[in-house]
Design an enzyme around this catalytic site. Structure first.
Site, mmCIF file in Angstrom:
data_model
loop_
_atom_site.group_PDB
_atom_site.id
_atom_site.type_symbol
_atom_site.label_atom_id
_atom_site.label_comp_id
_atom_site.label_asym_id
_atom_site.label_seq_id
_atom_site.Cartn_x
_atom_site.Cartn_y
_atom_site.Cartn_z
ATOM 1 N N ASN A 1 -14.165 -12.920 9.899
ATOM 2 C CA ASN A 1 -13.478 -13.350 11.116
ATOM 3 C C ASN A 1 -12.921 -12.206 11.957
ATOM 4 O O ASN A 1 -12.772 -12.362 13.166
ATOM 5 C CB ASN A 1 -12.377 -14.366 10.782
ATOM 6 C CG ASN A 1 -11.327 -13.816 9.852
ATOM 7 O OD1 ASN A 1 -11.619 -13.035 8.955
ATOM 8 N ND2 ASN A 1 -10.090 -14.225 10.042
ATOM 9 N N GLU B 1 -5.443 -11.241 -0.024
ATOM 10 C CA GLU B 1 -4.926 -11.916 1.174
ATOM 11 C C GLU B 1 -5.827 -13.110 1.394
ATOM 12 O O GLU B 1 -6.989 -12.957 1.778
ATOM 13 C CB GLU B 1 -4.935 -10.949 2.362
ATOM 14 C CG GLU B 1 -4.085 -11.440 3.518
ATOM 15 C CD GLU B 1 -4.908 -12.125 4.575
ATOM 16 O OE1 GLU B 1 -4.939 -13.387 4.536
ATOM 17 O OE2 GLU B 1 -5.504 -11.457 5.408
ATOM 18 N N CYS C 1 -6.615 -16.796 9.267
ATOM 19 C CA CYS C 1 -5.907 -17.238 8.061
ATOM 20 C C CYS C 1 -4.497 -17.707 8.374
ATOM 21 O O CYS C 1 -3.921 -18.494 7.622
ATOM 22 C CB CYS C 1 -5.894 -16.123 7.027
ATOM 23 S SG CYS C 1 -5.258 -14.558 7.660
ATOM 24 N N GLU D 1 -0.305 -5.973 2.549
ATOM 25 C CA GLU D 1 -0.977 -4.959 3.346
ATOM 26 C C GLU D 1 -0.058 -4.578 4.500
ATOM 27 O O GLU D 1 0.951 -5.215 4.755
ATOM 28 C CB GLU D 1 -2.315 -5.469 3.855
ATOM 29 C CG GLU D 1 -3.316 -5.725 2.733
ATOM 30 C CD GLU D 1 -4.724 -5.967 3.234
ATOM 31 O OE1 GLU D 1 -5.613 -5.185 2.864
ATOM 32 O OE2 GLU D 1 -4.926 -6.944 3.989
#
Length: 491
Positions: free
Chosen positions: A155, A253, A287, A465
């Site tokens: 994405n 993630e 997400c 992150e």
């Protein structure tokens, strides 16, 4: 087979070329169904070779032993070169992923910013001097793992790859990147740019391939000491299980089903725009998409009427049109999956207020387009409210008070993000602290900054992150003690 049109990948000094059609990954332009590019597909044997090259580079190139400011010089140069190739990289991302042109430019800018940020972190990073409890001097040092594997989704290719590669390199590691088979081209360009910027050979290798062979081979390889993955929760769970058996650290993630809350004291106009952007930006393929909308019951009808009107004006079209606000989904298969969820929502008793179909525009017929869709009439237990759709589908639900919306917002296995709109900052503090999510947005949504940690609670992942936490993710801690004793210890 026209070999000249098939991009190879590089392992050390050796270029790997496809020998037949079975060794090719084809990227399809989601806007029109044309071929966006063809790349040589890596195999598990290529993984073995790449890990060996990476370990050779890690041990025998000076990278991990350079002063932090020296590593920073190369990272700054990678960022500069990404900016210099901004338009060509954005165009490649546009045809690879279908994202609108402006969004692709933003993502290249973000990728360059990731390298600049971690260059600055390199220059300013301070190891920790710990408080002694005796006649010694002690400190905690950040050390690289060695070879790390970074597995990225389709994405946001160039941005996600930079978000992993930059801190992994800053920490002193060698990096193997496995991009999504849907969008394999940007990782090859990033590896090229890293080499041209002066990064020693073998420290960054892109391995385009399938998850079930190349991805699995990386996660299982005894030479890979750490794995970073962004993608679906079920795949993340499988990676975590393997890493647990191998006793190696992971950064995961994963998915989300984020609640987006509108209280009755919100600025309605701003909240309408924020809610629409939070789910329809990137065609919902994010997400952190605010896919569950909770609106306080006293303003529910008024807010929904304005949101439907706003959504009707959104411009869906070809991504190279500068005025387009929403492009296609990444593939026709994914578009069909999203449409299936809308059909399921109807079957569960939901009402489609707008959208719920492909656009009726002849120019878009060959692409994987789907209209921005709003559904109400469901409960929070419906599958459309429980499962990540990853498309431009918003499910709206009314709520009564803070306790009600906190309970409903947290009633999900996910915990990546949440947002709210309110004029009461004491309420924002209370609700924000109560929501189980890694990022909370108040009177804004989908804001992201490389200096701020990002990650999820619950099934949305492990680790953080971005920011200083991003460098720590790719480092292991070593404690060192320097004895200052006048006499031998313990005698």
């Amino acid at each position: 087979m026209n070999a000249s049109s098939i991009k190879p990948f590089r392992v050390g000094a050796e270029w790997r070329h496809a020998s037949d059609e079975t060794q090719i990954l084809t990227s399809i332009n989601p806007a029109d169904g044309s071929v966006a590019g063809r790349v040589t597909r890596a195999t598990p044997a290529d993984v073995d070779a790449a890990v060996a090259v990476a370990w050779e580079a890690f041990h025998h190139q000076p990278w991990r032993h350079l002063r932090p400011d020296q590593r920073a010089t190369t990272l700054y140069e990678i960022g500069r070169r990404l900016t210099a190739e901004r338009e060509s990289l954005a165009r490649l991302q546009m045809i690879d992923s279908g994202k609108p042109w402006k969004e692709c430019l933003h993502m290249v800018d973000a990728a360059a910013g990731h390298f600049r940020y971690y260059a600055a972190v390199c220059e300013t990073w301070q190891n920790e001097v710990t408080s002694p409890r005796g006649e010694y001097f002690s400190m905690a040092l950040a050390e690289p793992f060695g070879v790390v594997a970074c597995i990225t989704p389709w994405n946001s290719p160039i941005m996600n790859e930079a978000q992993k590669v930059a801190p992994a390199l800053a920490a002193g590691n060698a990096v193997l990147v496995k991009p999504s088979e849907e969008t394999p081209q940007l990782a090859l360009e990033l590896a090229r740019i890293c080499g041209e910027a002066g990064l020693p050979e073998g420290l960054v290798t892109a391995l385009p391939g399938l998850g079930e062979d190349v991805g699995a081979a990386l996660v299982r390889h005894p030479g890979v000491r750490m794995v970073s993955f962004t993608g679906g929760t079920e795949t993340g769970r499988a990676i975590g299980a393997i890493a647990g058996q191998r006793l190696i650290p992971v950064g995961l993630e994963l998915g989300g089903k984020s609640p987006h809350i509108v209280f009755d004291d919100a600025d309605i106009e701003r909240a309408v725009a924020g809610v629409a952007s939070g789910i329809f930006g990137s065609a919902g393929q994010s997400c952190v998409a605010g896919s569950r909308l909770f609106v306080q019951r006293s303003i529910y009808k008024r807010f929904m009427d304005q949101l439907v009107t706003f959504t009707r004006e959104l411009r869906v079209g070809l991504p190279d049109d500068a005025n387009v606000q929403m492009g296609p989904l990444v593939s026709q298969g994914h578009r069909d999956k999203v449409a299936g969820y809308v059909d399921l929502a109807r079957a569960e008793g939901g009402t489609v207020l707008i959208g719920g179909d492909r656009p009726r525009d002849a120019r878009l017929e060959r692409g994987s387009f789907y209209l921005p869709t709003i559904i109400d009439g469901l409960t929070n237990q419906a599958r459309a409210c429980r499962e990540e759709i990853f498309g431009p589908v918003l499910v709206a639900l009314p709520f009564d008070d803070e306790a009600d919306v906190i309970a409903q917002g947290n009633d999900t296995p996910f915990g990546l993000a949440a947002g709210m709109w309110t004029g009461d900052y004491a309420r924002a503090w209370r609700v924000g602290r109560a929501l189980e999510a890694g990022s909370i947005w108040i009177n804004t949504y989908k804001q992201s900054h490389i200096a701020t940690p990002f990650g999820g609670f619950k099934d949305s992942g492990i680790g953080r992150e971005k920011g200083l936490h991003g460098l720590r993710l790719y480092s292991q801690v070593k404690s060192m003690y320097f004895g200052m004793h006048a006499q031998p210890m313990g005698l």
